[in-house]
Design a protein around this motif. Structure first.
Motif, short mmCIF file in Angstrom:
data_model
loop_
_atom_site.label_atom_id
_atom_site.label_comp_id
_atom_site.label_asym_id
_atom_site.label_seq_id
_atom_site.Cartn_x
_atom_site.Cartn_y
_atom_site.Cartn_z
N ALA A 8 33.54 24.30 -9.45
CA ALA A 8 32.08 24.16 -9.36
C ALA A 8 31.52 24.86 -8.12
N SER A 9 32.34 24.93 -7.06
CA SER A 9 31.84 25.53 -5.82
C SER A 9 31.89 27.05 -5.84
N GLY A 10 32.46 27.63 -6.90
CA GLY A 10 32.57 29.09 -6.98
C GLY A 10 31.27 29.72 -7.46
N PHE A 11 31.27 31.04 -7.54
CA PHE A 11 30.06 31.79 -7.90
C PHE A 11 29.53 31.37 -9.28
N ILE A 12 30.40 31.37 -10.28
CA ILE A 12 29.96 31.02 -11.64
C ILE A 12 29.67 29.52 -11.70
N GLY A 13 30.56 28.73 -11.07
CA GLY A 13 30.44 27.27 -11.14
C GLY A 13 29.09 26.76 -10.65
N LEU A 30 36.66 18.70 -6.62
CA LEU A 30 36.59 19.52 -5.40
C LEU A 30 37.77 19.19 -4.50
N ARG A 31 38.20 20.22 -3.76
CA ARG A 31 39.34 19.96 -2.86
C ARG A 31 38.91 19.15 -1.65
N GLN A 32 37.69 19.39 -1.16
CA GLN A 32 37.20 18.66 0.01
C GLN A 32 35.79 18.15 -0.28
N THR A 35 32.81 17.63 2.43
CA THR A 35 32.04 18.77 2.94
C THR A 35 31.47 19.62 1.79
N GLN A 36 32.20 19.72 0.68
CA GLN A 36 31.78 20.64 -0.38
C GLN A 36 30.62 20.09 -1.22
N LEU A 37 30.60 18.77 -1.44
CA LEU A 37 29.55 18.24 -2.34
C LEU A 37 28.14 18.43 -1.77
N GLY A 59 40.32 16.60 -5.97
CA GLY A 59 41.40 17.09 -6.81
C GLY A 59 41.76 18.50 -6.40
N ASP A 60 42.96 18.92 -6.80
CA ASP A 60 43.45 20.24 -6.40
C ASP A 60 44.32 20.78 -7.52
N LEU A 61 44.02 21.99 -7.97
CA LEU A 61 44.80 22.58 -9.07
C LEU A 61 46.27 22.76 -8.69
N ASP A 62 46.56 22.78 -7.39
CA ASP A 62 47.93 23.02 -6.94
C ASP A 62 48.78 21.75 -6.92
N HIS A 80 36.75 24.43 -17.25
CA HIS A 80 37.76 24.84 -16.26
C HIS A 80 37.49 26.27 -15.76
N LEU A 81 36.86 26.32 -14.59
CA LEU A 81 36.55 27.60 -13.95
C LEU A 81 37.45 27.86 -12.74
N GLY A 82 38.04 26.82 -12.20
CA GLY A 82 38.79 26.94 -10.95
C GLY A 82 39.94 27.91 -11.09
N GLY A 154 49.20 39.89 -9.66
CA GLY A 154 49.24 38.43 -9.78
C GLY A 154 48.01 37.83 -10.43
N TYR A 155 46.82 38.29 -10.05
CA TYR A 155 45.61 37.65 -10.59
C TYR A 155 45.52 37.84 -12.09
N GLU A 156 45.51 39.11 -12.52
CA GLU A 156 45.28 39.34 -13.95
C GLU A 156 46.43 38.76 -14.79
N SER A 158 48.35 36.26 -14.16
CA SER A 158 48.30 34.79 -14.24
C SER A 158 47.16 34.33 -15.15
N LYS A 159 46.05 35.08 -15.19
CA LYS A 159 44.96 34.71 -16.10
C LYS A 159 45.40 34.90 -17.56
N LEU A 160 46.14 35.98 -17.82
CA LEU A 160 46.61 36.23 -19.18
C LEU A 160 47.63 35.16 -19.59
N ALA A 197 32.30 37.91 -2.47
CA ALA A 197 33.69 38.00 -2.92
C ALA A 197 33.80 38.60 -4.33
N GLN A 198 32.67 38.90 -4.95
CA GLN A 198 32.72 39.38 -6.34
C GLN A 198 33.05 40.87 -6.42
N PRO A 199 33.79 41.28 -7.45
CA PRO A 199 34.16 42.70 -7.58
C PRO A 199 32.93 43.63 -7.63
N1 LIG Z 1 33.72 36.69 -11.40
C1 LIG Z 1 34.20 37.47 -12.36
O1 LIG Z 1 33.92 38.69 -12.42
C2 LIG Z 1 35.09 36.86 -13.44
C3 LIG Z 1 35.35 37.59 -14.60
C4 LIG Z 1 36.16 37.02 -15.59
C5 LIG Z 1 36.69 35.75 -15.40
N2 LIG Z 1 36.41 35.06 -14.27
C6 LIG Z 1 36.98 33.71 -14.11
O2 LIG Z 1 35.93 32.79 -13.90
C7 LIG Z 1 36.39 31.72 -13.07
C8 LIG Z 1 35.44 31.51 -11.90
O3 LIG Z 1 35.27 32.74 -11.22
P1 LIG Z 1 34.32 32.85 -9.93
O4 LIG Z 1 33.91 34.28 -9.86
O5 LIG Z 1 33.31 31.79 -9.92
O6 LIG Z 1 35.41 32.59 -8.78
P2 LIG Z 1 35.24 32.06 -7.28
O7 LIG Z 1 33.84 32.25 -6.80
O8 LIG Z 1 36.36 32.68 -6.50
O9 LIG Z 1 35.49 30.50 -7.42
C9 LIG Z 1 36.77 29.99 -7.60
C10 LIG Z 1 36.68 28.49 -7.67
O10 LIG Z 1 37.99 27.96 -7.90
C11 LIG Z 1 38.23 26.93 -6.95
N3 LIG Z 1 39.65 26.81 -6.63
C12 LIG Z 1 40.48 27.78 -6.19
N4 LIG Z 1 41.70 27.26 -5.95
C13 LIG Z 1 41.62 25.94 -6.26
C14 LIG Z 1 42.53 24.86 -6.22
N5 LIG Z 1 43.80 25.02 -5.82
N6 LIG Z 1 42.11 23.65 -6.62
C15 LIG Z 1 40.83 23.45 -7.02
N7 LIG Z 1 39.91 24.43 -7.08
C16 LIG Z 1 40.31 25.65 -6.69
C17 LIG Z 1 37.42 27.33 -5.73
O11 LIG Z 1 37.23 26.20 -4.91
P3 LIG Z 1 37.05 26.29 -3.32
O12 LIG Z 1 35.56 26.47 -3.11
O13 LIG Z 1 37.57 25.00 -2.83
O14 LIG Z 1 37.84 27.47 -2.83
C18 LIG Z 1 36.16 27.83 -6.40
O15 LIG Z 1 35.33 26.76 -6.74
C19 LIG Z 1 37.81 32.07 -12.68
O16 LIG Z 1 38.68 31.41 -13.57
C20 LIG Z 1 37.88 33.57 -12.89
O17 LIG Z 1 39.20 34.00 -13.19
C21 LIG Z 1 35.62 35.58 -13.27
#
Ligand SMILES: NC(=O)c1ccc[n+]([C@@H]2O[C@H](COP(=O)([O-])OP(=O)(O)OC[C@H]3O[C@@H](n4cnc5c(N)ncnc54)[C@H](OP(=O)(O)O)[C@@H]3O)[C@@H](O)[C@H]2O)c1
Length: 354
Positions: A8-13, A30-32, A35-37, A59-62, A80-82, A154-156, A158-160, A197-199
């Protein structure tokens, strides 16, 4: 409806929470949370949502079982966006968060009978690319994952792997799985808001900083995009709609080719657009030189997403029409993203001296 969301704290979330809190209460993993909420609530309010409808659970995905309390109330849907989203991730780290973490989320959804809205990526629909990587079977046990990680990074990889393993788990257990497959995410269609942080931010930064003298690829190469607010709206209806297709390809087929994208951005940024092309194999070879990726601010893994394949969006188009959602015009989204980038740059004189 109770909705649980990871990332939820990420860009899309943040954008998904802003859209869903109009009508729903959301529990964010959220991991923390302490502070994050509060920060997330503020961001959600700033995006036009209702931050007070957000609650959080630690909670923590790890962690095994995601580190969640045993007595969690069953959510109707889990989004599930994390994910760990970075280049040059080692296999073990990427696997732990993105594969094992996703399987733990899928297991939670199965146990509670919740719908799982799983966010994968558009390259899962690029069959030639999957074949080149060695993914020729839907059975995850038939894939040489070590080779896939070596070829894709690793990223791509692991997503696949996560998507293919979650699909297998869903097939074996009757899990209500909806897979949303986003293209590279562009800024908000009105404000252009991106995230550093976005591409796409890196691409605009390279263009504005004069590191993109030539357009990577050929006139057939493109970087499919989706506006973040449109993607968030699609994810929201995927979680709450009655009948939803099993896969939704969140990609604007009218995204211009890469040279066209760069021309629109260059026009907004007051830069000269690259006129000529640099073939991907030549660029990939350049990026193998030590220090080059950092110098060019481009990682070899990122090049996979610039490709000539076109995609069939017919079933997503039908779902969008049924939900009354329309894609914002991508040329305007690119220009808005570039304007946002330019303002960000102006606001950071220490990072970008004149
Ligand atoms: N952005 C793109 O261009 C794009 C394209 C295709 C697919 N996606 C997918 O869309 C999803 C979200 O992308 P995004 O761009 O929003 O990414 P992002 O901004 O990097 O956000 C990642 C999120 O995952 C959380 N996270 C990372 N490790 C974690 C852990 N161990 N436990 C719990 N939460 C954890 C982060 O939490 P913290 O704030 O605690 O770090 C953050 O909320 C991802 O699955 C990504 O693969 C993104």
């Amino acid at each position: 409806m109770t909705l649980l969301i990871t990332g939820a704290s990420g860009f899309i979330g943040r954008h998904v929470c802003a859209q869903l809190t109009h009508h729903h209460d959301i529990l964010a993993v959220l991991r923390q949370p302490d502070t994050q909420l509060p920060a997330l609530r503020q961001q959600v309010n700033a995006l036009g949502g209702q931050g007070e409808r957000l609650r959080a659970v630690q909670g923590d995905l790890d962690l095994p079982g995601l580190g969640l309390p045993e007595d969690l109330a069953p959510p109707q849907a889990i989004i599930h966006l994390g994910a760990r989203f970075a280049w040059e991730l080692d296999r073990e780290t990427a696997h732990r968060t993105n594969v094992a973490g996703s399987l733990a989320v899928a297991e939670l959804a199965r146990r509670h009978g919740s719908r799982l809205v799983f966010i994968s990526g558009f390259m899962l629909e690029n069959r030639e690319h999957l074949q080149r990587l060695g993914i020729t079977s839907d059975d995850p046990e038939q894939v040489d994952w070590q080779a896939v990680y070596r070829r894709a990074g690793g990223y791509e990889a692991s997503k696949l792997e996560a998507a293919i393993r979650v699909r297998a788990l869903a097939a074996a257990s009757n899990l209500d799985l909806v897979e949303v497959q986003p293209a590279t995410v562009a800024g908000h269609s009105h404000t252009g808001t991106l995230d550093t942080a976005q591409p796409l931010f890196a691409l605009l930064d390279n263009l504005a900083s004069g590191r993109l003298a030539m357009a990577p690829g050929s006139p057939q190469h493109w970087l499919p995009l989706v506006a973040v607010d449109h993607l968030a709206a699609l994810i929201a209806v995927a979680a709450t709609g009655d009948t939803v297709p099993q896969r939704l390809l969140a990609l604007d087929p009218d995204t211009p080719n890469l040279q066209g994208l760069l021309a629109i951005a260059a026009n907004t940024l007051g830069r000269r657009a690259p006129q000529r092309h640099l073939p991907i194999p030549v660029l990939a070879a350049l990026l193998r030189l030590p220090g080059m990726p950092r110098l060019m601010n481009t990682w070899p893994e990122a090049l996979h997403f610039i490709q000539p394949t076109r995609f069939d969006t017919a079933s997503t188009d039908a779902f969008l029409a049924q939900q009354g959602l329309t894609r914002p015009a991508m040329e305007a989204v690119i220009a808005a993203s570039a304007r946002w980038y330019q303002q960000y740059r102006r606001d950071q004189p220490d990072l970008y001296p004149a």
